[in-house]
Design a protein around this motif. Sequence first.
Motif, mmCIF file in Angstrom:
data_model
loop_
_atom_site.group_PDB
_atom_site.id
_atom_site.type_symbol
_atom_site.label_atom_id
_atom_site.label_comp_id
_atom_site.label_asym_id
_atom_site.label_seq_id
_atom_site.Cartn_x
_atom_site.Cartn_y
_atom_site.Cartn_z
ATOM 1 N N GLY A 73 0.818 -1.211 0.000
ATOM 2 C CA GLY A 73 0.000 0.000 0.000
ATOM 3 C C GLY A 73 0.847 1.253 0.000
ATOM 4 N N ILE A 74 1.871 1.252 0.826
ATOM 5 C CA ILE A 74 2.765 2.412 0.881
ATOM 6 C C ILE A 74 3.485 2.584 -0.452
ATOM 7 C CG2 ILE A 74 4.881 3.290 1.964
ATOM 8 C CD1 ILE A 74 3.780 2.085 4.610
ATOM 9 N N GLN A 76 2.315 1.738 -3.397
ATOM 10 C CA GLN A 76 1.336 2.291 -4.337
ATOM 11 C C GLN A 76 1.187 3.794 -4.136
ATOM 12 O OE1 GLN A 76 -0.647 0.974 -6.847
ATOM 13 N NE2 GLN A 76 0.629 -0.832 -6.685
ATOM 14 N N ILE A 77 1.075 4.204 -2.878
ATOM 15 C CA ILE A 77 0.917 5.636 -2.586
ATOM 16 C C ILE A 77 2.165 6.393 -3.002
ATOM 17 C CG2 ILE A 77 0.673 7.314 -0.716
ATOM 18 C CD1 ILE A 77 -1.105 5.228 0.712
ATOM 19 N N ASP A 79 4.282 5.639 -5.275
ATOM 20 C CA ASP A 79 4.380 5.659 -6.728
ATOM 21 C C ASP A 79 3.506 6.749 -7.344
ATOM 22 O OD1 ASP A 79 5.882 4.426 -8.665
ATOM 23 O OD2 ASP A 79 4.309 2.967 -9.202
ATOM 24 N N ARG A 102 -5.003 3.785 -8.303
ATOM 25 C CA ARG A 102 -3.809 3.328 -7.591
ATOM 26 C C ARG A 102 -3.728 3.944 -6.204
ATOM 27 N NH1 ARG A 102 1.298 3.757 -11.370
ATOM 28 N NH2 ARG A 102 2.252 2.760 -9.578
ATOM 29 N N GLY A 106 -3.813 1.855 -2.740
ATOM 30 C CA GLY A 106 -2.775 2.044 -1.722
ATOM 31 C C GLY A 106 -3.359 2.364 -0.360
ATOM 32 N N VAL A 110 -3.182 -0.050 3.035
ATOM 33 C CA VAL A 110 -2.647 0.432 4.311
ATOM 34 C C VAL A 110 -3.700 0.275 5.405
ATOM 35 C CG1 VAL A 110 -1.843 2.476 5.552
ATOM 36 C CG2 VAL A 110 -0.937 1.970 3.289
#
Length: 129
Positions: A73-74, A76-77, A79, A102, A106, A110
């Motif tokens: 998740g982190i 994705q964030i 990115d 996305r 993310g 999380v």
Amino acid sequence: MGMQSYRDLKAVTEAIIRHENGRGVLSTPNTWYDQQTVDKGLALAGIESPKKTAGPIPVTRETIGATATGGMGIAQIADVLPQVSDAINQANGHLTSGSAVRMGIGVTLVAIAIFIAWAQIRRHQAGTL
């Protein structure tokens, strides 16, 4: 001195053992019996040893899964964050649908990781883990 206090009765019990039997061969306070034997005797008398407090959270499949989910998740964030920052700086007020999806994935990952970690901590504190 409390007659229902584990700490007090353990000290008295060991003092009596030492006084009645003299010096023994063990390096325990009573020099005759090990810790487990004294604890079992006190337990038979209805005096339970205090429960140990919860230590560090053990590593289980759930905690590994929560860590991996949170990491994804982190990632994705992280990115998508530069694109979000650029959109805010340019004041276009919009993101591409792929970036928004996305970012949503993310944040969801999380949140799932936080929930799993919270559930594991609760189980550990309750003594069921």
